[in-house]
Design a protein around this motif. Sequence first.
Motif, PDB file in Angstrom:
ATOM      1  N   VAL A 193      43.694 -57.132  92.998  1.00  0.00           N
ATOM      2  CA  VAL A 193      43.320 -55.926  92.108  1.00  0.00           C
ATOM      3  C   VAL A 193      42.058 -55.241  92.604  1.00  0.00           C
ATOM      4  O   VAL A 193      41.185 -55.962  92.599  1.00  0.00           O
ATOM      5  CB  VAL A 193      43.367 -56.324  90.717  1.00  0.00           C
ATOM      6  N   GLY A 194      41.760 -54.330  93.041  1.00  0.00           N
ATOM      7  CA  GLY A 194      40.510 -53.417  93.518  1.00  0.00           C
ATOM      8  C   GLY A 194      40.031 -52.520  92.651  1.00  0.00           C
ATOM      9  O   GLY A 194      38.766 -52.068  92.897  1.00  0.00           O
ATOM     10  N   TRP A 195      40.477 -52.198  91.333  1.00  0.00           N
ATOM     11  CA  TRP A 195      40.127 -51.197  90.661  1.00  0.00           C
ATOM     12  C   TRP A 195      40.720 -51.346  89.159  1.00  0.00           C
ATOM     13  O   TRP A 195      41.848 -51.623  89.117  1.00  0.00           O
ATOM     14  CB  TRP A 195      40.243 -49.737  91.310  1.00  0.00           C
ATOM     15  N   TYR A 257      44.708 -51.246  89.764  1.00  0.00           N
ATOM     16  CA  TYR A 257      45.082 -50.666  90.891  1.00  0.00           C
ATOM     17  C   TYR A 257      45.214 -51.752  92.023  1.00  0.00           C
ATOM     18  O   TYR A 257      44.212 -52.810  92.180  1.00  0.00           O
ATOM     19  CB  TYR A 257      44.251 -49.628  91.654  1.00  0.00           C
ATOM     20  N   PHE A 258      46.170 -51.952  92.667  1.00  0.00           N
ATOM     21  CA  PHE A 258      46.665 -52.841  93.795  1.00  0.00           C
ATOM     22  C   PHE A 258      46.336 -52.319  95.189  1.00  0.00           C
ATOM     23  O   PHE A 258      46.818 -51.463  95.450  1.00  0.00           O
ATOM     24  CB  PHE A 258      47.965 -53.744  93.715  1.00  0.00           C
ATOM     25  N   ASN A 259      45.493 -53.353  95.780  1.00  0.00           N
ATOM     26  CA  ASN A 259      45.213 -52.882  97.336  1.00  0.00           C
ATOM     27  C   ASN A 259      46.203 -52.982  98.106  1.00  0.00           C
ATOM     28  O   ASN A 259      46.969 -54.253  98.166  1.00  0.00           O
ATOM     29  CB  ASN A 259      43.842 -53.722  97.771  1.00  0.00           C
ATOM     30  N   ILE A 260      46.513 -52.085  98.993  1.00  0.00           N
ATOM     31  CA  ILE A 260      47.834 -51.940  99.942  1.00  0.00           C
ATOM     32  C   ILE A 260      47.421 -51.456 101.224  1.00  0.00           C
ATOM     33  O   ILE A 260      45.892 -51.110 101.155  1.00  0.00           O
ATOM     34  CB  ILE A 260      49.166 -51.490  99.406  1.00  0.00           C
ATOM     35  N   GLY A 261      48.164 -51.560 102.392  1.00  0.00           N
ATOM     36  CA  GLY A 261      47.566 -50.830 103.387  1.00  0.00           C
ATOM     37  C   GLY A 261      47.739 -49.431 103.528  1.00  0.00           C
ATOM     38  O   GLY A 261      47.176 -48.570 103.115  1.00  0.00           O
TER      39      GLY A 261
END
Length: 340
Positions: A193-195, A257-261
């Motif tokens: 989770v980045g945000w 917010y989940f970090n993806i590519g």
Amino acid sequence: MNDVGARPRNSRNREPVCQAIHKLTGQVLRRGQARDRLNAVPRPFLGSKGETNMMERHGSFVWYELMTTDMAAAATFYANVVGWGAQQASTPDLAYTLFTAGSISLGGLMELPEDARKMGATPRWMGYVGVNDVDAAAERTKRLGGDVYVPPTNSNIGRISVVADPQTAILALVTGLKPSQQQSTDLNEPKRVGWHELLAADGEKAFAFYGELFGWQKVDSELGPTETYQLFSTSGQTIGGMFTKRPVEQVPYWLYYFNIGDIDAAAERVKTGGGRIFEGPFEVPDGWIVRCIDPQGAIFALQGKRSRDSGGRAPASEVSWFTEWGGISSRGRLITKPRG
């Protein structure tokens, strides 16, 4: 961009969680104690209640939990969309799965109690903020005008309390995650989770509450101060933002917010997996974001880069809430309306 809720970044009625679900979940957690079910995952009894090996990050989000109506389907969906693994941590009293990235546990997955479903509760993500003393933080929440839905309780992940801010957005407090459960402080790591974003009834009043409760600090964006989106930090690290929600979003809530590519590839995986994109992609200074609903109805978001020119923003939908059940407070069901 000028969209409400589109966040700037620095250089680096109630939220849709029914009060009944948290009371029922608290009952489930307490029932299992007699059978010592806490051995299913690391037992982090730490701090002022006689615990040891404490390594808390006060004011930081340290754990995330998805309550859903189909655990197996949810595990498959998020494995495909985000790339998470799933590790069983169930006991005779509680079905529980850990979401993992490699050897790191990122959060938990559990069943939405049947009684809560009958009262209209729907799937949702909930974040846990680490505090030095859950009991004291829960009391402070009440003094600042919030509510305590689950009083301080020893659970399978630590000593927890589920609370609501004065505008009724829900989150949880936790003391006692062991070092093996703690996540890196690098918000840019893949799959984490980045945000953390609060859609508040009143953004300024919401920040005042959280500033008092957790010591969060205001941060100006690289574009300067903004009246529409307030960045916040803890221990010198910017971890999220909050803003006054649009009228169409009838209840305040936290969004993760989940970090993806690749944002477009991930959005396609959401749709092919049975989920929906209700907003985005939107461009932000360091990438792109989409806001989503999983197949069971839980809201989440993705953030990543864009590897191709897709000709601008994808069609968006507005989110509103169906709130016509009787007999309970803090209830909501998502419906989507394509924008004309």
